[in-house]
Write an enzyme that holds these catalytic residues in place. Sequence first.
Site, mmCIF file in Angstrom:
data_model
loop_
_atom_site.group_PDB
_atom_site.id
_atom_site.type_symbol
_atom_site.label_atom_id
_atom_site.label_comp_id
_atom_site.label_asym_id
_atom_site.label_seq_id
_atom_site.Cartn_x
_atom_site.Cartn_y
_atom_site.Cartn_z
ATOM 1 N N THR A 105 0.824 -1.216 0.000
ATOM 2 C CA THR A 105 0.000 0.000 0.000
ATOM 3 C C THR A 105 0.855 1.261 0.000
ATOM 4 O OG1 THR A 105 -1.896 -1.054 1.041
ATOM 5 C CG2 THR A 105 -1.637 1.295 1.453
ATOM 6 N N THR A 164 1.527 -4.377 4.269
ATOM 7 C CA THR A 164 1.350 -4.749 5.678
ATOM 8 C C THR A 164 0.635 -6.091 5.855
ATOM 9 O OG1 THR A 164 -0.726 -3.523 5.817
ATOM 10 C CG2 THR A 164 1.285 -2.342 6.429
ATOM 11 N N ASP A 165 0.004 -6.589 4.770
ATOM 12 C CA ASP A 165 -0.768 -7.836 4.917
ATOM 13 C C ASP A 165 0.085 -9.004 5.404
ATOM 14 O OD1 ASP A 165 -2.935 -6.427 4.058
ATOM 15 O OD2 ASP A 165 -3.086 -7.371 2.085
HETATM 16 N N1 ASP Z 1 -3.245 -3.496 2.773
HETATM 17 C C1 ASP Z 1 -1.948 -3.899 2.396
HETATM 18 C C2 ASP Z 1 -0.894 -2.910 2.832
HETATM 19 O O1 ASP Z 1 -1.121 -2.310 3.842
HETATM 20 C C3 ASP Z 1 -1.804 -4.307 0.998
HETATM 21 C C4 ASP Z 1 -0.547 -5.124 0.875
HETATM 22 O O2 ASP Z 1 -0.178 -5.816 1.815
HETATM 23 O O3 ASP Z 1 0.091 -5.048 -0.155
HETATM 24 O O4 ASP Z 1 0.133 -2.708 2.261
#
Ligand code: ASP
Length: 332
Positions: free
Chosen positions: A18, A95-96
């Site tokens: 993200t 973050t995933d």
């Molecule tokens: N929601 C995720 C992030 O915070 C998307 C990912 O992991 O690419 O980055």
Amino acid sequence: MTVAAPQPKVAVIALGGTIAMTRSSLDTGVSPSLTADDLLASVPGLAELDLGIAARTFRTLPGASLGFDDLYELAALIESLAADGVAGVVVTQGTDTLEETAFFLDITVAAEIPVVITGAMRNPTLAGADGPANVLAAIAVAASVAARKLGCVVVMSDEIHAARYVRKVHSTSTAAFATPNAGPIGLVAENRPRLLLRPPARLVLPMASGSSPTVPVVPASLGDDFAVLRPRRDDIDGLVVAAFGVGHVPASAVDLLADYAAGVPVVLATRTGAGVVHRASYGFAGSESDLQDRGLINAGILDAYKARVLLIRLLSIGADRAEIARTFDGLG
Ligand code: ASP
């Protein structure tokens, strides 16, 4: 004449996520596109840190699409940067999967330099995007002598978390990262990291390569006898059970799990999100002591996803069941 000390050099390695996502047109969602240089260009106050910074775009992927091959290559890159005299490394990513990649690096990178992972919960097109502040704080930690020999740490929202214990506990909040069992080990204020606690001694496993073992995480759930496992028999190398509470499953699942444990390592973790798996408190069929008597390995304080990363790493270096059990036991 005084000679100025050379600037410590920090490497920033971008993997996507993200933090690096933008929109290609108004009617699509965001996807990874920004480079490491783009990320650095968006950080106000970076020059005030007075550091040499090397930017490297390593992957441009969502966190969900990172895999163990990417991580082995990343670990090797970090080792080579450390050997070249880099003072610390920042990895930016989605973050995933950040809590898993952080723990992978923690048990794989032997170098003593700070390895700091960060990301963002709000992409750069949103009001209050948190990426630039997280990158700035992560760079400050990576450049800090106090953060050496800690293993990998996660820096989000000005908090420093030990990779072994950190969890993503919220799907959208900018305070999504927490360490439920202990709290953060430090904080960053006015660009200055303050380490308040030190994590326990590190575990670093030898590097490995080749294809990663197949290790699913299967959660216990009400009235479920783990039937999903029945057809998988021959195609898994290990298993992590995310059990109820202190390590319980329905009595109807015990024989199947015992059968698996006779063939491959089966690790017993808790699905609760904090606390440990007990060893000898309950005695009913499907209790933690019953499952351990039937060959399951206690994950201790590691959550199911970190237990899976550790099991995959141990299987990758050819560890046998006894060594796997000993290693989990050693982490508490
Ligand atoms: N929601 C995720 C992030 O915070 C998307 C990912 O992991 O690419 O980055």
